[in-house]
Design a protein around this motif. Structure first.
Motif, PDB file in Angstrom:
ATOM      1  N   ALA A  67      -4.478   2.830   8.817  1.00  0.00           N
ATOM      2  CA  ALA A  67      -5.933   2.749   8.919  1.00  0.00           C
ATOM      3  C   ALA A  67      -6.412   1.351   8.551  1.00  0.00           C
ATOM      4  CB  ALA A  67      -6.585   3.802   8.016  1.00  0.00           C
ATOM      5  N   ILE A 121      -2.631   5.116   5.020  1.00  0.00           N
ATOM      6  CA  ILE A 121      -3.615   4.120   4.597  1.00  0.00           C
ATOM      7  C   ILE A 121      -3.292   2.784   5.260  1.00  0.00           C
ATOM      8  CG2 ILE A 121      -4.546   2.819   2.635  1.00  0.00           C
ATOM      9  CD1 ILE A 121      -5.236   5.351   1.678  1.00  0.00           C
ATOM     10  N   VAL A 142      -3.699  11.780   3.477  1.00  0.00           N
ATOM     11  CA  VAL A 142      -3.459  11.113   2.195  1.00  0.00           C
ATOM     12  C   VAL A 142      -3.834  12.041   1.045  1.00  0.00           C
ATOM     13  CG1 VAL A 142      -4.170   9.217   0.692  1.00  0.00           C
ATOM     14  CG2 VAL A 142      -3.672   8.795   3.085  1.00  0.00           C
ATOM     15  N   PHE A 160      -7.566   3.807  17.111  1.00  0.00           N
ATOM     16  CA  PHE A 160      -8.397   3.358  15.982  1.00  0.00           C
ATOM     17  C   PHE A 160      -9.001   4.564  15.259  1.00  0.00           C
ATOM     18  CE2 PHE A 160     -12.328   2.086  14.016  1.00  0.00           C
ATOM     19  CZ  PHE A 160     -12.085   0.821  13.488  1.00  0.00           C
ATOM     20  N   ALA A 201      -6.366   6.837  13.513  1.00  0.00           N
ATOM     21  CA  ALA A 201      -5.788   6.286  12.283  1.00  0.00           C
ATOM     22  C   ALA A 201      -6.676   6.636  11.092  1.00  0.00           C
ATOM     23  CB  ALA A 201      -5.624   4.780  12.402  1.00  0.00           C
ATOM     24  N   ILE A 202      -7.993   6.613  11.324  1.00  0.00           N
ATOM     25  CA  ILE A 202      -8.932   6.898  10.238  1.00  0.00           C
ATOM     26  C   ILE A 202      -8.982   8.387   9.923  1.00  0.00           C
ATOM     27  CG2 ILE A 202     -11.409   6.891   9.690  1.00  0.00           C
ATOM     28  CD1 ILE A 202     -11.381   4.145  11.300  1.00  0.00           C
ATOM     29  N   VAL A 242     -12.931  -9.095   9.900  1.00  0.00           N
ATOM     30  CA  VAL A 242     -12.521  -8.217   8.803  1.00  0.00           C
ATOM     31  C   VAL A 242     -11.093  -8.565   8.380  1.00  0.00           C
ATOM     32  CG1 VAL A 242     -12.100  -5.830   8.091  1.00  0.00           C
ATOM     33  CG2 VAL A 242     -14.011  -6.350   9.609  1.00  0.00           C
ATOM     34  N   LEU A 297     -20.398   1.928   6.038  1.00  0.00           N
ATOM     35  CA  LEU A 297     -19.306   1.345   5.249  1.00  0.00           C
ATOM     36  C   LEU A 297     -19.881   0.365   4.227  1.00  0.00           C
ATOM     37  CD1 LEU A 297     -16.711   0.639   8.090  1.00  0.00           C
ATOM     38  CD2 LEU A 297     -16.601   2.433   6.361  1.00  0.00           C
ATOM     39  N   PRO A 298     -19.192   0.169   3.097  1.00  0.00           N
ATOM     40  CA  PRO A 298     -19.759  -0.681   2.041  1.00  0.00           C
ATOM     41  C   PRO A 298     -19.912  -2.131   2.485  1.00  0.00           C
ATOM     42  CG  PRO A 298     -17.476  -0.114   1.545  1.00  0.00           C
ATOM     43  CD  PRO A 298     -17.871   0.710   2.731  1.00  0.00           C
ATOM     44  N   MET A 327      -8.611  -1.182  10.883  1.00  0.00           N
ATOM     45  CA  MET A 327      -9.880  -1.753  10.409  1.00  0.00           C
ATOM     46  C   MET A 327      -9.816  -3.272  10.429  1.00  0.00           C
ATOM     47  SD  MET A 327     -12.471   0.135   9.577  1.00  0.00           S
ATOM     48  CE  MET A 327     -12.961   1.794   9.116  1.00  0.00           C
ATOM     49  N   ILE A 331       0.861  -1.181   0.000  1.00  0.00           N
ATOM     50  CA  ILE A 331       0.000   0.000   0.000  1.00  0.00           C
ATOM     51  C   ILE A 331       0.898   1.231   0.000  1.00  0.00           C
ATOM     52  CG2 ILE A 331      -1.720   1.300   1.312  1.00  0.00           C
ATOM     53  CD1 ILE A 331      -2.755  -1.333   2.388  1.00  0.00           C
ATOM     54  N   ARG A 352      -7.200   0.142  -6.269  1.00  0.00           N
ATOM     55  CA  ARG A 352      -7.030  -1.277  -5.965  1.00  0.00           C
ATOM     56  C   ARG A 352      -6.538  -2.063  -7.181  1.00  0.00           C
ATOM     57  NH1 ARG A 352     -12.587  -2.113  -3.005  1.00  0.00           N
ATOM     58  NH2 ARG A 352     -12.937  -0.290  -4.297  1.00  0.00           N
ATOM     59  N   MET A 403      -2.887  -1.551  -7.302  1.00  0.00           N
ATOM     60  CA  MET A 403      -2.220  -2.399  -6.306  1.00  0.00           C
ATOM     61  C   MET A 403      -2.143  -3.850  -6.784  1.00  0.00           C
ATOM     62  SD  MET A 403      -3.787  -1.069  -2.735  1.00  0.00           S
ATOM     63  CE  MET A 403      -3.642   0.638  -2.225  1.00  0.00           C
ATOM     64  N   LEU A 460      -9.227  -2.670   3.473  1.00  0.00           N
ATOM     65  CA  LEU A 460      -8.807  -1.719   2.433  1.00  0.00           C
ATOM     66  C   LEU A 460     -10.020  -1.131   1.732  1.00  0.00           C
ATOM     67  CD1 LEU A 460      -6.465  -0.419   0.853  1.00  0.00           C
ATOM     68  CD2 LEU A 460      -6.515  -2.378  -0.689  1.00  0.00           C
ATOM     69  N   ARG A 461     -11.024  -1.966   1.520  1.00  0.00           N
ATOM     70  CA  ARG A 461     -12.254  -1.494   0.866  1.00  0.00           C
ATOM     71  C   ARG A 461     -12.913  -0.412   1.729  1.00  0.00           C
ATOM     72  NH1 ARG A 461     -17.507  -4.969   0.111  1.00  0.00           N
ATOM     73  NH2 ARG A 461     -18.699  -3.570  -1.232  1.00  0.00           N
ATOM     74  N   TYR A 462     -12.991  -0.662   3.043  1.00  0.00           N
ATOM     75  CA  TYR A 462     -13.576   0.325   3.964  1.00  0.00           C
ATOM     76  C   TYR A 462     -12.776   1.632   3.906  1.00  0.00           C
ATOM     77  CZ  TYR A 462     -16.049  -3.559   6.323  1.00  0.00           C
ATOM     78  OH  TYR A 462     -16.845  -4.630   6.632  1.00  0.00           O
ATOM     79  N   VAL A 463     -11.440   1.492   3.972  1.00  0.00           N
ATOM     80  CA  VAL A 463     -10.585   2.683   4.068  1.00  0.00           C
ATOM     81  C   VAL A 463     -10.668   3.510   2.783  1.00  0.00           C
ATOM     82  CG1 VAL A 463      -8.186   3.442   4.219  1.00  0.00           C
ATOM     83  CG2 VAL A 463      -9.042   1.726   5.812  1.00  0.00           C
ATOM     84  N   LEU A 464     -10.641   2.837   1.624  1.00  0.00           N
ATOM     85  CA  LEU A 464     -10.705   3.597   0.368  1.00  0.00           C
ATOM     86  C   LEU A 464     -12.064   4.258   0.212  1.00  0.00           C
ATOM     87  CD1 LEU A 464      -8.735   1.335  -2.144  1.00  0.00           C
ATOM     88  CD2 LEU A 464      -7.958   3.355  -0.896  1.00  0.00           C
ATOM     89  N   GLU A 465     -13.110   3.620   0.765  1.00  0.00           N
ATOM     90  CA  GLU A 465     -14.422   4.251   0.698  1.00  0.00           C
ATOM     91  C   GLU A 465     -14.430   5.515   1.557  1.00  0.00           C
ATOM     92  OE1 GLU A 465     -18.675   4.969   0.769  1.00  0.00           O
ATOM     93  OE2 GLU A 465     -17.392   4.704   2.514  1.00  0.00           O
ATOM     94  N   LEU A 466     -13.834   5.420   2.751  1.00  0.00           N
ATOM     95  CA  LEU A 466     -13.754   6.592   3.632  1.00  0.00           C
ATOM     96  C   LEU A 466     -12.902   7.688   2.996  1.00  0.00           C
ATOM     97  CD1 LEU A 466     -13.321   4.772   7.062  1.00  0.00           C
ATOM     98  CD2 LEU A 466     -15.212   6.277   6.452  1.00  0.00           C
ATOM     99  N   LEU A 467     -11.851   7.269   2.288  1.00  0.00           N
ATOM    100  CA  LEU A 467     -10.975   8.245   1.621  1.00  0.00           C
ATOM    101  C   LEU A 467     -11.757   9.064   0.602  1.00  0.00           C
ATOM    102  CD1 LEU A 467      -8.001   9.157   1.353  1.00  0.00           C
ATOM    103  CD2 LEU A 467      -7.719   7.458  -0.439  1.00  0.00           C
ATOM    104  N   MET A 513      -5.682   9.464   8.321  1.00  0.00           N
ATOM    105  CA  MET A 513      -5.622   8.938   6.958  1.00  0.00           C
ATOM    106  C   MET A 513      -6.329   9.883   5.996  1.00  0.00           C
ATOM    107  SD  MET A 513      -7.828   7.290   4.639  1.00  0.00           S
ATOM    108  CE  MET A 513      -9.198   6.798   5.685  1.00  0.00           C
ATOM    109  N   ARG A 514      -7.562  10.280   6.364  1.00  0.00           N
ATOM    110  CA  ARG A 514      -8.324  11.154   5.467  1.00  0.00           C
ATOM    111  C   ARG A 514      -7.663  12.527   5.321  1.00  0.00           C
ATOM    112  NH1 ARG A 514      -9.592  13.925   2.458  1.00  0.00           N
ATOM    113  NH2 ARG A 514     -11.563  14.460   1.454  1.00  0.00           N
TER     114      ARG A 514
END
Lengths: 207, 207
Positions: free
Chosen positions: A10, A7, B54, B43, B46-47, A20, B17-18, A14, A2, B89, B92, A26-33, B50-51
């Motif tokens: 985070a 990221i 990044v 926790f 970190a989130i 999880v 979250l998705p 997660m 990554i 993704r 990656m 990673l899916r959760y984090v990229l969605e939050l991003l 990150m936002r």
């Protein structure tokens, strides 16, 4: 792999949630991003504030915003009954049935030597003091139908045998065939228990 | 039903979250509730961090801690190739193969009229300016093998037809039978494409 340590960080957090994996994290984090900074602040704050503010009820260990929970303080609840559950989610499931109007006691787990959980790790002492206060007339075990659940119930039952002699009645959730299940597919133990502890049939069975 | 507005709040956020429903969200939240306050702060931080920290690479839209990402600044990457992907993704996944040493361009999605996503919502303009700078000699489409992916590739292809005349070559990921798949179970379109665009066989096929 990554390309950002923020990221990465985070994702690690997660992925520490139950069930999880790193791909889902990673899916959760990229969605939050992809959300606005304000939205992500709100997300993170909701979690931080939850941990800081939520208390366990001093009486029954239910989650609560106050020192004593809504159920324990509710004057319309029947204080003569205490239902023993393992987990807050079990309490919520029972509340969702709207069939029980007594109080609860959340143990915070079940006796499980394999996981290193003994009676001392559970809220059993506080249950015994509640019972010794004498307001409760009935104790209801609503524990998992597993060896650990049965062991926990039996352990508590041995501890309160004297109270039982003084008139405390003890009951447990009925084990039986689930409503909607086909009889032929029910497991032998459940079906055996179901006929052994058969229930009187009356009008209340209609719906 | 949840006896705490703080928990309710945290569950609502988690359920945003998705792929996370309210039951799973509650499971996450109660697990976090069982951790120490310091752990939950870490926790949430970190989130949030990150936002806040990044960035998207100013050149290729890859995620990055700096203004330009590690791939774009890496002197050993081949700057004559740009691989177009929909999502970080996908980048990656390609990096994990260790087979590609060129640069990337992350579109941030694919043209999908059904979801209201048009070319203007994607990083296509910045791709065209990168190509007009003339350093790239090859453009590689690594988009989903779906109608949306094909539409997106075709849209970009039409835009760069002039550049192609000037010597830019355009390629796409091979569509074919997955390694390890049984031929008889491959779908007709994939199998048809696979024999139509058959590949010369040589020593490189060994392993």
């Amino acid at each position: 792999m990554i390309p950002s340590k923020y990221i990465e960080n985070a994702v690690n957090e997660m992925a520490s949630l139950p069930g999880v994996g790193r791909k889902t994290a990673l899916r959760y984090v990229l969605e939050l991003l992809g959300r606005s900074e304000t939205e992500v602040e709100r997300f993170a704050d909701a979690i931080r504030v939850m941990r800081a503010e939520v208390k366990l009820c001093a009486q029954c260990n239910n989650i609560s915003d106050e020192a004593i929970c809504e159920i324990c303080t509710n004057p319309s609840r029947d204080k003569s009954m205490i239902c023993v559950v393992e987990d807050i989610r079990d309490l919520m499931a029972l509340e969702a049935t709207h069939q029980y109007k007594g109080l609860y006691h959340v143990l915070g787990g079940k006796i499980s030597p394999m996981d290193g959980i003994g009676p001392g790790d559970l809220h059993i002492g506080s249950l015994l003091s509640r019972l010794s206060e004498g307001e409760a007339r009935e104790l209801i075990f609503a524990l998992s139908p597993t060896m650990e659940g049965d062991t926990t119930a039996y352990y508590i039952f041995k501890k309160i045998e004297k109270a039982c002699a003084d008139g405390l009645s003890v009951s447990a959730l009925t084990r039986g065939v689930s409503i909607g299940d086909e009889l032929q597919y029910a497991d032998e133990v459940t079906l055996g228990r179901s006929i052994l502890h058969r229930t009187p049939y009356d009008k209340s069975w209609q719906g």
